[in-house]
Design an enzyme around this catalytic site. Structure first.
Site, mmCIF file in Angstrom:
data_model
loop_
_atom_site.group_PDB
_atom_site.id
_atom_site.type_symbol
_atom_site.label_atom_id
_atom_site.label_comp_id
_atom_site.label_asym_id
_atom_site.label_seq_id
_atom_site.Cartn_x
_atom_site.Cartn_y
_atom_site.Cartn_z
ATOM 1 N N ASP A 94 0.845 -1.198 0.000
ATOM 2 C CA ASP A 94 0.000 0.000 0.000
ATOM 3 C C ASP A 94 0.877 1.243 0.000
ATOM 4 O O ASP A 94 2.061 1.187 0.358
ATOM 5 C CB ASP A 94 -0.972 0.027 1.191
ATOM 6 C CG ASP A 94 -0.272 0.138 2.545
ATOM 7 O OD1 ASP A 94 0.776 -0.504 2.734
ATOM 8 O OD2 ASP A 94 -0.792 0.874 3.422
ATOM 9 N N GLU A 103 0.023 -0.896 5.900
ATOM 10 C CA GLU A 103 1.092 -0.296 6.700
ATOM 11 C C GLU A 103 0.885 1.195 6.859
ATOM 12 O O GLU A 103 1.081 1.763 7.930
ATOM 13 C CB GLU A 103 2.454 -0.580 6.057
ATOM 14 C CG GLU A 103 3.645 -0.312 6.978
ATOM 15 C CD GLU A 103 4.136 1.132 6.969
ATOM 16 O OE1 GLU A 103 4.893 1.492 7.871
ATOM 17 O OE2 GLU A 103 3.757 1.892 6.059
HETATM 18 N N1 BES Z 1 8.788 3.362 5.391
HETATM 19 C C1 BES Z 1 8.049 4.194 6.267
HETATM 20 C C2 BES Z 1 8.667 4.348 7.620
HETATM 21 C C3 BES Z 1 10.008 4.999 7.633
HETATM 22 C C4 BES Z 1 10.255 6.105 6.863
HETATM 23 C C5 BES Z 1 10.965 4.498 8.438
HETATM 24 C C6 BES Z 1 11.493 6.681 6.883
HETATM 25 C C7 BES Z 1 12.186 5.097 8.464
HETATM 26 C C8 BES Z 1 12.459 6.185 7.675
HETATM 27 C C9 BES Z 1 6.654 3.659 6.442
HETATM 28 O O1 BES Z 1 6.066 3.229 5.263
HETATM 29 C C10 BES Z 1 5.797 4.773 6.936
HETATM 30 O O2 BES Z 1 5.722 5.788 6.308
HETATM 31 N N2 BES Z 1 5.153 4.592 8.046
HETATM 32 C C11 BES Z 1 4.232 5.528 8.557
HETATM 33 C C12 BES Z 1 3.388 4.785 9.533
HETATM 34 C C13 BES Z 1 2.160 5.474 9.983
HETATM 35 C C14 BES Z 1 1.322 5.990 8.866
HETATM 36 C C15 BES Z 1 1.372 4.546 10.871
HETATM 37 C C16 BES Z 1 4.925 6.703 9.198
HETATM 38 O O3 BES Z 1 6.026 6.566 9.737
HETATM 39 O O4 BES Z 1 4.366 7.792 9.118
HETATM 40 MN MN MN Z 2 5.386 5.188 4.259
#
Ligand code: BES
Ligand code: MN
Length: 443
Positions: A74, A139
Site C-alpha cells: 500500500d 502499513e
Molecule cells: N517506510 C516508512 C517508515 C520509515 C520512513 C521508516 C522513513 C524510516 C524512515 C513507512 O512506510 C511509513 O511511512 N510509516 C508511517 C506509519 C504510519 C502511517 C502509521 C509513518 O512513519 O508515518
Molecule cells: Mn510510508
C-alpha cells in the site's frame, strides 16, 4: 526487465486510506501474488477485515534458518498532485531515477527482495534458507488488522528472524543498519462552537470562535523552545546512550544536508539535542492538518461553527501509544476553553522498536550490507519514521527484525515526486542475495 516489473507494480494506485481505491489495492495484491507464484513460491492471498495480506513461502526444510521478509504494497495518497512533475501512478525514469508514488516506500524496496529471491532461484534452483514473504496492504494506515492476523497464523509464521527494507540510508552508497524506530500515536480533535456558521459581525465577540479556541489549544502542546509541554509526556522516555550520541555525531549526515533536502529556512527542535538525536531518539507532537472556517478566495466574515486538527505523536522507547494518548487527551480536556465543546477521536498506534545491533543476526545483516555496498562502513542508526508492526512482531512472534533500508534522504516518500534510484533498486536485489547467504551461515 526488472524495471518493467517495478513499473507495473507502481501503476496500481494502492492507496490504503482511500475507500475509493479498495479495488486497486486488491488488484495490486493479486498482481503481487502472481509474481511470487511465478518465481516458484507457494503464494496466497489472505483476506482480512481491511486490505489483503499476501503470503508466500518456499519449501521449508529442517536444519535451516527461517527468515521472514516483510514489506507493504500500500502507498500514501498522491496529493498534492499538481506538484508532481510526472503523474504519480505513471512511473517515469529520469536520469537513472524512478519517479512514482511508492517507488521507495515501499514497492521498490520489497520488489527488490522478491527479485533477489528470483535471481537466486534461477541461478541455484533453491534458497539457502526457509523463506516467508509477508506483504501487507495496511502499513500506511497503521497495520490495523495485521496483529490479529499474526496471532491467527502464528505457527505458520514461526521464524528465526525478520528482515525489512522500509527505512533509510544516511547518504547515497552508505550501507545503513537501523536498530530502532519511533512509534506513533494518532488523534483527531474537533472544537465545536455554535450550531451553525455565524455572521462574525453580528455575533463575533460574544460567541467564542472555535478556530481561535483550537489555535490556543494547539499552542499548549509545546513550549516556545520546542519541548512537548504535555504533563508526563517524557516520563517513560529512555535516555539516549553515550555510544549512540558519539557514533551519530560522526555520520555523513549533517544539518546542512537536512536544510538542503527540506528547504526549510532554518532548523528547529528541542534544546540540548542535535538534529539526529531529535529525529531518532526524542519524541514529538506534530500537527498534520488543521482546518475550519472559510478557505476560499477573498474574505468571508464568518464565525465558523467548528475547527479540527489531526495530530500524531512520534514515540521512543519506552513510551506506549495508549499511555501517551491518555496523557494527551487529559491535557487537551483540561486546556480546552469552557465556551467550546471538544471531541477527541483516537486513531491508530504503533509501538517504538529498539534492538541490539550487535546480535548474531545483526552482525550477519551488516556483513550482507558490506557485500552489497563494498568498501563502505555500515552506519548504525535509529529512524524517526514508524513501521507499526515491527514491535508487534517481537511481542506476538517473539522475533527481532533487521531493518536494512534503501531509501535516500531526498526520496520524497509521502510527498510529491517520490523517487527511487535504479542503483538502489539493483543494490537491493543484490542485498537480498547476500542477506539470505549470511543469515544461512548463522545456522
Ligand atoms: N517506510 C516508512 C517508515 C520509515 C520512513 C521508516 C522513513 C524510516 C524512515 C513507512 O512506510 C511509513 O511511512 N510509516 C508511517 C506509519 C504510519 C502511517 C502509521 C509513518 O512513519 O508515518
Ligand atoms: Mn510510508
Amino acid at each position: 526487465m526488472h524495471l518493467d516489473l517495478l513499473f507495473d507494480f507502481l501503476r496500481f494506485p494502492s492507496v490504503s486510506t482511500d475507500p475509493a481505491r479498495k479495488g486497486a489495492v486488491a488488484s495490486c495484491a493479486d498482481w503481487l501474488r502472481s509474481r511470487l507464484a511465478e518465481i516458484g513460491l507457494d503464494a496466497a492471498i489472505h483476506p482480512t477485515e481491511g486490505h489483503p495480506v499476501v503470503l508466500a513461502r518456499n519449501e521449508h526444510r529442517p536444519g535451516r534458518r527461517t527468515v521472514l521478509i516483510y514489506g507493504h504494497y500500500d502507498v500514501q495518497p498522491e496529493d498534492p498532485v499538481a506538484e508532481w512533475t510526472s503523474k504519480p501512478f505513471e512511473p517515469e525514469l529520469r536520469n537513472g531515477v524512478i519517479y512514482a508514488r511508492g517507488a521507495t516506500d515501499n514497492k521498490g524496496q520489497i520488489l527488490a527482495h522478491i527479485l533477489g529471491v528470483a535471481e537466486t532461484l534461477k541461478a541455484k534452483g533453491e534458497l539457502p534458507v526457509n523463506l516467508i514473504f509477508l506483504i501487507e496492504g495496511e502499513e500506511e494506515i497503521g497495520s490495523t488488522h495485521l496483529e490479529a492476523f499474526l496471532a491467527e497464523h502464528k505457527s505458520e509464521l514461526q521464524c528465526d528472524v525478520i528482515a525489512v527494507s522500509d527505512t533509510g540510508m544516511v547518504a547515497p552508497g552508505v550501507p545503513t543498519f537501523t536498530y530502532g524506530l519511533r512509534g506513533i500515536a494518532a488523534l483527531e480533535l474537533r472544537v465545536a462552537g455554535p450550531k451553525t456558521d455565524l455572521h462574525s459581525g453580528i455575533y463575533g465577540g460574544a460567541v467564542m470562535n472555535p478556530a481561535t479556541a483550537l489555535a490556543r489549544l494547539l499552542a499548549t502542546l509545546h513550549t516556545a523552545d520546542g519541548q512537548v509541554a504535555i504533563p508526563g509526556f517524557y516520563e517513560k522516555v529512555r535516555p539516549l546512550e553515550a555510544w549512540e550520541r558519539e557514533s551519530w555525531s560522526k555520520l555523513p549526515c549533517d544539518d546542512e544536508m537536512i536544510l538542503s533536502v527540506t528547504g526549510a529556512p532554518a532548523l528547529f527542535g528541542e534544546a540540548g539535542y542535535t538534529s539526529l538525536e531529535r529525529l531518532w531518539g526524542r519524541p514529538t507532537a506534530e500537527v498534520n492538518g488543521i482546518g475550519g472556517g472559510f478557505q476560499g478566495v477573498g474574505t468571508k466574515t464568518v464565525l465558523p461553527r467548528e475547527a479540527f486538527a489531526k495530530l500524531t505523536f512520534r514515540l521512543v522507547p519506552d513510551q506506549t501509544p495508549d499511555e501517551v494518548l491518555d496523557g494527551v487527551s487529559a491535557h487537551l480536556r483540561a486546556a480546552s476553553p469552557a465556551a467550546v465543546g471538544l471531541e477527541i477521536q483516537r486513531g491508530h498506534g504503533g509501538e517504538p522498536y529498539i534492538t541490539d545491533p550487535h546480535s548474531e543476526f545483526g552482525k550477519a545483516a551488516q556483513r550482507a550490507l558490506v557485500r552489497a555496498f563494498p568498501g563502505k562502513d555500515v552506519a548504525l542508526i535509529r529512524e524517526g519514521g514508524s513501521i507499526p508492526i515491527i514491535n508487534t512482531f517481537k511481542r506476538v512472534l517473539g522475533v527481532d527484525t533487521l531493518l536494512l533500508g534503501l531509501a535516500l534522504p531526498d526520496c520524497a516518500a509521502h510527498g510529491p515526486n517520490e523517487n527511487f534510484p535504479v542503483a538502489n533498486f539493483e543494490a537491493g536485489i543484490l542485498l537480498n542475495q547476500t542477506l539470505l547467504e549470511e543469515l544461512a551461515r548463522t545456522a
